[in-house]
Every structure is written in structure tokens, then in C-alpha cells.
Design an enzyme around this catalytic site. Sequence first.
Site, PDB file in Angstrom:
ATOM      1  CG  HIS A   1     -31.054  -6.124  -1.514  1.00 36.27           C
ATOM      2  ND1 HIS A   1     -30.008  -5.669  -2.270  1.00 36.27           N
ATOM      3  CD2 HIS A   1     -32.173  -5.760  -2.181  1.00 36.27           C
ATOM      4  CE1 HIS A   1     -30.478  -5.058  -3.352  1.00 36.27           C
ATOM      5  NE2 HIS A   1     -31.793  -5.098  -3.322  1.00 36.27           N
TER       6      HIS A   1
ATOM      7  CB  CYS B   1     -31.650  -7.626  -5.414  1.00 38.74           C
ATOM      8  SG  CYS B   1     -31.786  -6.615  -6.885  1.00 38.74           S
TER       9      CYS B   1
ATOM     10  CG  ASP C   1     -29.835  -3.541   3.867  1.00 42.77           C
ATOM     11  OD1 ASP C   1     -30.336  -2.402   3.787  1.00 42.77           O
ATOM     12  OD2 ASP C   1     -30.024  -4.424   3.016  1.00 42.77           O
TER      13      ASP C   1
ATOM     14  CE  LYS D   1     -34.551   0.417  -1.230  1.00 37.23           C
ATOM     15  NZ  LYS D   1     -34.956  -0.134  -2.519  1.00 37.23           N
TER      16      LYS D   1
ATOM     17  CD  GLN E   1     -37.065  -2.432   1.417  1.00 36.37           C
ATOM     18  OE1 GLN E   1     -38.096  -1.778   1.593  1.00 36.37           O
ATOM     19  NE2 GLN E   1     -36.538  -2.604   0.227  1.00 36.37           N
TER      20      GLN E   1
END
Lengths: 409, 148
Positions: free
Chosen positions: A123, A366, A200, A226, A203
Site C-alpha cells: 500500500h 492506493c 504493515d 478497520k 489488513q
Amino acid sequence: MDSKFLKIRNDFPILNQKINNERLVYLDNAATSQKPQAVIDEIVRYYQNDNANTHRSVHTLGERATEEYEAARGKVQRFINAKESREIIFTQGTTDSLNLVASTYGEENISAGDEIVVSYMEHHSNLIPWQQLALRKHAILKYIELTNDGRLDMDDAQKKITDKTKVVAIAHVSNVLGVTNDIKKMAQIAHIHNAVMVIDGAQAVPNQPVDVQALDADFYAFSGHKMLGPMGIGVLYGKNNLLNKMSPYQYGGEMINFVEKYQSTWADIPWKFEAGTQNVAGAIGLGKAIDYLTEIGMQNIANYEQKLVEYALPKLLNIPEITVYGPHSPKLHNGVISFNLKGLHPHDLATALDMDGVAVRAGHHCAQPLMKYLNVVATARASFYIYNTVDDVDQLIYAIQDAKEFFKV
Amino acid sequence: MSLSGLNSLYREVILDHSEHPHHKKNLKQATSKVTLKNPTCGDVINLELNLVDGKIADIGFTGEGCTISQSSASMMTDVVLGKTTEDGLEMAQIFSEMVMGQKRSAADLKKLGDAAILSSVMQFPARIKCATLCWWALRKSLGENVDD
């Protein structure tokens, strides 16, 4: 277990509405999740009863706010199994967390000729901070290739990561391809070469159990919004020996120890990295979201989403005009499914699905270098969360067929 | 469930223009070449103009985008071909106000030719940018100071 998940939708007031006269099916969870009443109530409760500035007020409200804020830190620590709560820094979100690492650890440890290794599936938030750092430092930015079905090429990772590599920055779960990366293995490779492993986790943390110690992560970033929490709160986990050595990210109130006219000393971690008045309500809301998720159980959530994928993926692949990006085996695919309908731009498709009450994302997500890598301009993306059901999948498939007929593609 | 609501946006003529865009080509001779992108969705338009004596003697576009952006560009090139710089800028202004839902006279809308049909896009706020991208490229090509 599944019957419990069928009732979850009732906890989310926003889902109880019609969109264009159709039942709302929210499938844009990789962008942001909806919030259960319990989280909304918790934020209201905090502002109605306990609001004050933390760490600097002697009065009762100040004590309560501080206690609840630090309790939220403890919840985050246990949720991702960090060794100590001081390794949890509250930020504005994943982007802020990753910029913090690049601007402090990166700025202090990267020199000309050093390597930073990312992958093609990053991302922009886990790419641009490193790209710009590399430009500033005359360092080399390297990309790990993907396999044909959209997974990280671990053989290429072995080649790309060398003794010159100082940082390896990789997504735990791709926001486009629906793959979970073998971060534990990646961290092992990074550590053999004395590089730090930055993950990261935006998600991953909402959808599966995450144990930062088991992964041997050096830094791990994620967002509250999220995972049922409010927007504007996020987390950076960092190993305490690394955080201790790093300079502050921002300067101002709350992050200091002593301030004199011409020099200052810094507070201990984590407060060294939390300058100014913090998003206390956000942290407390995130704490409540963690309570809510923990009660269901993260492994149960992962299993349930896997069942949705096993139901949805074959149905999508069964439509000849649909291309699905990432692995086609449900076992290798999690609840983020990117696809295109042949002959129709994803924006037109998303507008059509919206008319049938189905909210999906359309665009480059993104991840422009990834779009180029896949040789597409944009894709549509459906992403699941705990309140989605097989009925939602059926409505998505129906809406796609509807769009196909309308546009005659 | 029904997609009848889509009929107002995706009219036959819009789908026609999108499937068979007019003037989708590079020009052999061009006095200006402008590329505009919509960073939120990745749409790109390259607009080429050949201005002769203050008139648009030739026009062509290339690029990628959705049905709305492609048909909008096709209809725009139809209607501005042969027009003066001033006329082109006036049309861009009329189009821009039309899709934002501001009232323009029937005579003004008539100036837009087929492109006037895109007034329906104002019911789909998320798609207005798709329709206006080519017109911004025209403004820039005709010398207006446009941020891209």
C-alpha cells in the site's frame, strides 16, 4: 458458531438501512469497518463522564482519563501479545505509524548505498515513506517480485535481502490480492542480514490472531478504524530496545522529561512518541473494539471469513467475464477479493452495484505500482468482515449479473 | 432489485460514445498536448489540439477511463471541433456548472450538443469528476490556468 455470526449484524446500527431501496450490503471493509453500538456508546460515555487531559491533571477526571487511556494500551498489548505495554505507541493510524518509523529509525540508520526492501504489493503508506527516505539518503529501494498467482516470491526475497539491507518493510496481508504473507519467514531472512522487519498489519490485525513476538516483528503498524474502532487512532508496536534508542518523532507537550532554555530531555517510551494531547477517546474506543473482537475470538473470526471466501470465490470464478486477482484457491485467499468484469470499467461496475445496495471499492486501492505490475488500470474490490453473511455474497453475485445484463458485457 | 435508476446516467447515446469513441486518436500536427489524471481513480486523458487562427481545427484524445469519462471526452471533441478558443472556454464553463447542478438556460445547454445529456451525472456525485476531466483538459489546452 455461524448462528452467532448471523446475529452480529444487529449490533451495527448503520447496517440497518436501505441504500437505493435495497438492503445495504457493506463490502468495503478493507477501506474501513463499521462500528458496533458498544464502541459508539463507549466513546459517548467517555465524553459524558470522564473527559480530561491525560497525564497532567491532578483532579479526579484527569485521573480517570489517564487510567482508561493506559488501560486501552494494555488491551492492545495483550491483543497482539507484545511483551510490555510500553512497546505500544498510539498514533493516528497505520500511515502515521509507518511514517514514524521511517522518520526516526529510518532517518537515523539509513545511509547512502544502504538498501530498503519492500514488495510490489505494498500500500502507498508502506511504500512512499521508504521511497522518499531512500531519495533523501541516496539509499537503494528494492522490490520483491510476486509469483504468477500474486503471492510474495520468497526465493526472490532471499536474493533481494542482502547484508546491505537495513529495513525490510512488508504488508502482513495485501489490501488487493487477498494473500497473507509469511512474515515470520521474512523476519528470519531480514534478521540473518541484521535488517529490521517493519510490518504493515492494517489488513491483518482486524481479521486474524496476530502475535508480534511469535512473528519476531521489530515494528508492527495497524489502524483502529478497520477493526471496529474509531477513525484517527492507530498503533505502532516496536521492540523496546529499538524504541529506546530512537529520537522523538514530534516535539512538544507531554513527550518531555525536563525542558531547559537550550536543551531538553525526553520522556520514557511510549510517551516519548506521543507529543501533544492524544486521541484519548479514540484509544478508549479502540479498547472497546478489542473487547468486542476478543469476545468473539480472533481465530473464530478468521475461520468464519474463510468460510465466506470458500463460498464467494468459486461463485465469482464461475462468471466467465470475471477476472479475480491473486490466488484462485480459497485456501490461499482471505476476505479481500479484487476483480474486474470484462468490458466494464470498475467505476461503472461499482456504481451499478451501489444501485443494488452493494458497497464495493473501485480504483487503484492506493497501490499504483501493483496495478502497473498486474497490468490493470483499476479493479473492483469486495472485502468481508464479521457482519457479512452468505446472503451478502448472494446479493453481490446477483448485482454483478444485473450489471452484466444492463451493460450487455 | 433493479438497475432502472442507472438508465438516467447510462443513456444509449452515452454507451454508444463509450463503445465507439469519436476522435480517439493522436494528431499528426498539434499545437497543444495536455495530460490530466484523476488521482483518486487512475483515469488518464491525453488531449491534443491543433489551433489554427484561433479555431480548433483538429482535436483528438487518448487515455483510459470509465464509460462516463470516455463518452464525455468523445462528445466534447464532437462539439468543440471547429469552435473558437472563446467558444470552447464558454462551453467548458457551461458544462462544469451544469454537472454541479447549477441552472443554465436551454440555449446554453443546446450549445453543448450531445454532451448536455451528461447533466444526469449530478445525481451521482461520486462520478462528476469522471465527466469533467476532459473539459478541464480542454481548458488547460486553451490556455486557462488549471491546477492538475
